[in-house]
Motif scaffolding. Sequence first.
Motif, PDB file in Angstrom:
ATOM      1  N   TYR A 300       1.170  -0.671  -0.176  1.00 33.58           N
ATOM      2  CA  TYR A 300      -0.084  -0.079  -0.140  1.00 33.58           C
ATOM      3  C   TYR A 300       0.613   1.043  -0.292  1.00 33.58           C
ATOM      4  O   TYR A 300       1.236   2.039   0.374  1.00 33.58           O
ATOM      5  N   GLN A 301       0.854   1.912  -1.123  1.00 29.91           N
ATOM      6  CA  GLN A 301       1.761   2.878  -1.242  1.00 29.91           C
ATOM      7  C   GLN A 301       1.851   3.762  -2.635  1.00 29.91           C
ATOM      8  O   GLN A 301       0.909   2.961  -2.982  1.00 29.91           O
ATOM      9  N   GLY A 302       2.609   4.969  -3.090  1.00 34.68           N
ATOM     10  CA  GLY A 302       1.602   5.413  -4.028  1.00 34.68           C
ATOM     11  C   GLY A 302       2.131   6.899  -3.999  1.00 34.68           C
ATOM     12  O   GLY A 302       2.080   8.215  -4.330  1.00 34.68           O
ATOM     13  N   GLU A 303       1.160   7.317  -2.230  1.00 35.60           N
ATOM     14  CA  GLU A 303       0.934   8.755  -2.264  1.00 35.60           C
ATOM     15  C   GLU A 303       2.201   9.845  -2.076  1.00 35.60           C
ATOM     16  O   GLU A 303       1.909  11.018  -2.732  1.00 35.60           O
ATOM     17  N   ALA A 304       2.989   9.316  -2.289  1.00 30.24           N
ATOM     18  CA  ALA A 304       4.325  10.427  -2.126  1.00 30.24           C
ATOM     19  C   ALA A 304       4.698  10.774  -3.235  1.00 30.24           C
ATOM     20  O   ALA A 304       5.634  11.057  -3.493  1.00 30.24           O
ATOM     21  N   ASN A 305       4.584   9.168  -4.418  1.00 25.44           N
ATOM     22  CA  ASN A 305       4.614   9.560  -5.400  1.00 25.44           C
ATOM     23  C   ASN A 305       3.776  10.651  -6.527  1.00 25.44           C
ATOM     24  O   ASN A 305       4.426  10.808  -8.040  1.00 25.44           O
ATOM     25  N   THR A 306       3.223  10.939  -5.831  1.00 26.74           N
ATOM     26  CA  THR A 306       2.391  11.885  -6.279  1.00 26.74           C
ATOM     27  C   THR A 306       2.448  12.888  -6.208  1.00 26.74           C
ATOM     28  O   THR A 306       2.666  14.558  -7.325  1.00 26.74           O
ATOM     29  N   ASN A 307       4.211  13.250  -5.460  1.00 26.81           N
ATOM     30  CA  ASN A 307       5.166  14.187  -6.257  1.00 26.81           C
ATOM     31  C   ASN A 307       6.012  14.298  -6.054  1.00 26.81           C
ATOM     32  O   ASN A 307       7.162  14.530  -6.567  1.00 26.81           O
ATOM     33  N   LEU A 308       6.576  12.847  -6.703  1.00 23.02           N
ATOM     34  CA  LEU A 308       7.727  12.820  -6.833  1.00 23.02           C
ATOM     35  C   LEU A 308       8.035  11.964  -8.326  1.00 23.02           C
ATOM     36  O   LEU A 308       7.743  10.837  -8.071  1.00 23.02           O
ATOM     37  N   ASN A 309       8.559  12.107  -8.803  1.00 27.31           N
ATOM     38  CA  ASN A 309       8.821  11.313 -10.413  1.00 27.31           C
ATOM     39  C   ASN A 309       7.200  10.222 -10.830  1.00 27.31           C
ATOM     40  O   ASN A 309       7.110   9.168 -11.257  1.00 27.31           O
ATOM     41  N   THR A 310       6.478  11.118 -10.627  1.00 22.96           N
ATOM     42  CA  THR A 310       5.188  10.975 -10.987  1.00 22.96           C
ATOM     43  C   THR A 310       4.539  10.234 -12.359  1.00 22.96           C
ATOM     44  O   THR A 310       4.235   9.235 -12.307  1.00 22.96           O
ATOM     45  N   ASP A 311       5.825  10.845 -13.368  1.00 21.73           N
ATOM     46  CA  ASP A 311       4.868  10.324 -14.941  1.00 21.73           C
ATOM     47  C   ASP A 311       6.390   8.593 -15.236  1.00 21.73           C
ATOM     48  O   ASP A 311       5.428   8.091 -16.207  1.00 21.73           O
ATOM     49  N   LEU A 312       6.817   8.753 -14.051  1.00 18.86           N
ATOM     50  CA  LEU A 312       7.337   7.140 -14.224  1.00 18.86           C
ATOM     51  C   LEU A 312       6.718   6.124 -13.538  1.00 18.86           C
ATOM     52  O   LEU A 312       7.467   5.030 -13.864  1.00 18.86           O
ATOM     53  N   TYR A 313       6.241   6.343 -12.818  1.00 17.61           N
ATOM     54  CA  TYR A 313       5.711   5.919 -11.911  1.00 17.61           C
ATOM     55  C   TYR A 313       5.490   3.919 -11.796  1.00 17.61           C
ATOM     56  O   TYR A 313       5.070   3.291 -11.876  1.00 17.61           O
ATOM     57  N   ASN A 314       4.431   4.364 -13.346  1.00 18.45           N
ATOM     58  CA  ASN A 314       4.046   2.792 -15.058  1.00 18.45           C
ATOM     59  C   ASN A 314       6.022   2.556 -14.825  1.00 18.45           C
ATOM     60  O   ASN A 314       5.333   1.201 -15.373  1.00 18.45           O
ATOM     61  N   CYS A 315       6.496   3.152 -14.934  1.00 20.13           N
ATOM     62  CA  CYS A 315       7.815   1.671 -14.546  1.00 20.13           C
ATOM     63  C   CYS A 315       8.270   1.555 -13.945  1.00 20.13           C
ATOM     64  O   CYS A 315       8.538   0.483 -12.861  1.00 20.13           O
ATOM     65  N   THR A 316       8.734   2.394 -12.632  1.00 19.48           N
ATOM     66  CA  THR A 316       9.038   2.182 -11.301  1.00 19.48           C
ATOM     67  C   THR A 316       8.652   0.999 -10.790  1.00 19.48           C
ATOM     68  O   THR A 316       9.059   0.174  -9.253  1.00 19.48           O
ATOM     69  N   PHE A 317       7.303   1.537 -10.600  1.00 22.91           N
ATOM     70  CA  PHE A 317       6.336   0.154  -9.970  1.00 22.91           C
ATOM     71  C   PHE A 317       6.292  -1.146 -10.449  1.00 22.91           C
ATOM     72  O   PHE A 317       7.061  -1.773  -9.293  1.00 22.91           O
ATOM     73  N   PRO A 318       6.754  -1.332 -11.746  1.00 23.38           N
ATOM     74  CA  PRO A 318       6.310  -3.147 -12.219  1.00 23.38           C
ATOM     75  C   PRO A 318       7.720  -3.418 -12.095  1.00 23.38           C
ATOM     76  O   PRO A 318       7.906  -4.961 -11.697  1.00 23.38           O
ATOM     77  N   ALA A 319       8.968  -2.592 -12.299  1.00 22.44           N
ATOM     78  CA  ALA A 319      10.369  -3.120 -11.945  1.00 22.44           C
ATOM     79  C   ALA A 319      10.319  -3.051 -10.591  1.00 22.44           C
ATOM     80  O   ALA A 319      11.083  -4.452 -11.240  1.00 22.44           O
TER      81      ALA A 319
END
Length: 541
Positions: A300-319
């Motif tokens: 359960y995570q992702g809130e912090a990435n609404t302000n950091l590298n948001t557009d890369l989350y489709n790479c960073t999370f699956p990776a």
Amino acid sequence: MAGFLCLCTILVSALSPFTDAAFNLASYYADHMVLQKAPAKAIIWGYGDVGAYVTVSIYRVNDGVMKKTVQVGGYAGIWKVTLDPVDHGGPYALLAEQFFRGLVTGIELQDIYFGDVWLCGGQSNMEMTVAQIFNASKELAEASKYPHVRLFTASLVQAKVELYDLARVDLQWSIPTAETLAQGEFTYFSAVCWLFGRYLYDTLKYPIGLVESCWGGTPVEAWSSTRTLEKCGLLPHNGRNSPFPEPWVEAGENHRQKRHSRDYDFRYYDYYYGPDIYSVLWNAMIHPLLNMTMKGAIWYQGEANTNLNTDLYNCTFPAMIEDWRAAFHEGSDGQTDKDFPFGFVQLSTYQKPGDDDNFPIIRWHQTADFGYAPNPRMQNTFMAVAIDLCDEASPYGSIHPRDKQSVAQRLVLGARAVAYGEKGIEFQGPFPKDIIVVENEAYMNITYNQKLLIKSTSCSIFEVGCPSPQFGDMEDFQWIPAKSISFYLNVASVSYKGCCKSNITAVRYAWSDWPCEYKQCPIYSFDGLLPAPPFIKYFQK
């Protein structure tokens, strides 16, 4: 005496993991633990004198004894034993003995069970304790009814390099009680983790081990290895403020207590903000667990990435998922499945109205831009949709909704279907399988993959992309709420008549920070349990 020996060895291994002066077990072996059941093989490891022989015996009353012997090798003095597969059940005892220069040193652990071990990770919504959620008193009173769901919590520690063992432990393996489940706000034990394990036990009827390793306010980059981030084009990053402390921050229990004070001497001024330095939590709170054989993980995570590298989350999370799977498989000598099941919670809500699209963007990126899970990019995953669990009155801020029971129930449905292969389990809300646009009539038919239950009829929940009058083409467009919506069986008919002067370019659903009120989104599964997740669809020119 056994418990005293175990406590001492954990302290030695945490502070000085490469010493050859003591025989001990790694930090996460203790009385009351759960080891992964058959068909996988559990791993037992620890420290000893180089050249010594270590024998690990597993036994219980009126049962045979399993013995495994290995020699302590390498400069680090680390030994590792792979047990034979053991079916679920217990209690067992474990005796680890070192034979070195005529001396025999032993450590004995009691009340050990074999079952399924699940890792629970993420940030503050995973960290919220049972005392912070709805019906807390009732939930805490239920704890004693589940003695075979066992709890473990790693301390809050960050490290510049990969640690082989946990530096500290906040909650050593424990039988659940009201006290162990409610140590304070955002401490331990995790409500989502506990409820997931408890509901899972209700289905499986055998022991569940829950390992909590999470830290509020942390981005996915902190939980990811350097090699993972490099795949997404991210270079090493030193975080918000000062240079990195050597070799790790002394955190753990003291930090959990101090995080609610405004005058403590620590880098982060608020418990909503954890470390954002790349890889530091992977190094200190995940890498040390790799030798552990486990069934799966929830996140359960992702809130912090609404302000950091948001557009890369489709790479960073699956990776990150892919890397964790490979690393746990290798660390456990192939015993943790190389594609172990991974469940996650799609972000709930924060503000209404939201100032930007970052929350819906992260929700979409959590699925690698497919909108559902599992999907071709994220196989063997499952997702709990939480857009309808808003909690504007939460005393912990609206970003921390208190209905963690619904979150856990939705996760367990996914686990039963994906991790355990249970047939006939509906674990996903409705998702479009076909969209037909009738341009001359200015409407579209959205056909979903299941029959729909409609709880509300908000037109603004659907939006269409209309070309900007300034350009008159599809290069630029604005989002306009639909004119009207009607539903029949599994079809939503969305009219945009009078909204656009030319052909629409896209359609989206529930694309806002706060798309609906509590459990009142328009579209649910026919049983009313699972909301339809957000989606966005662009049409070709």
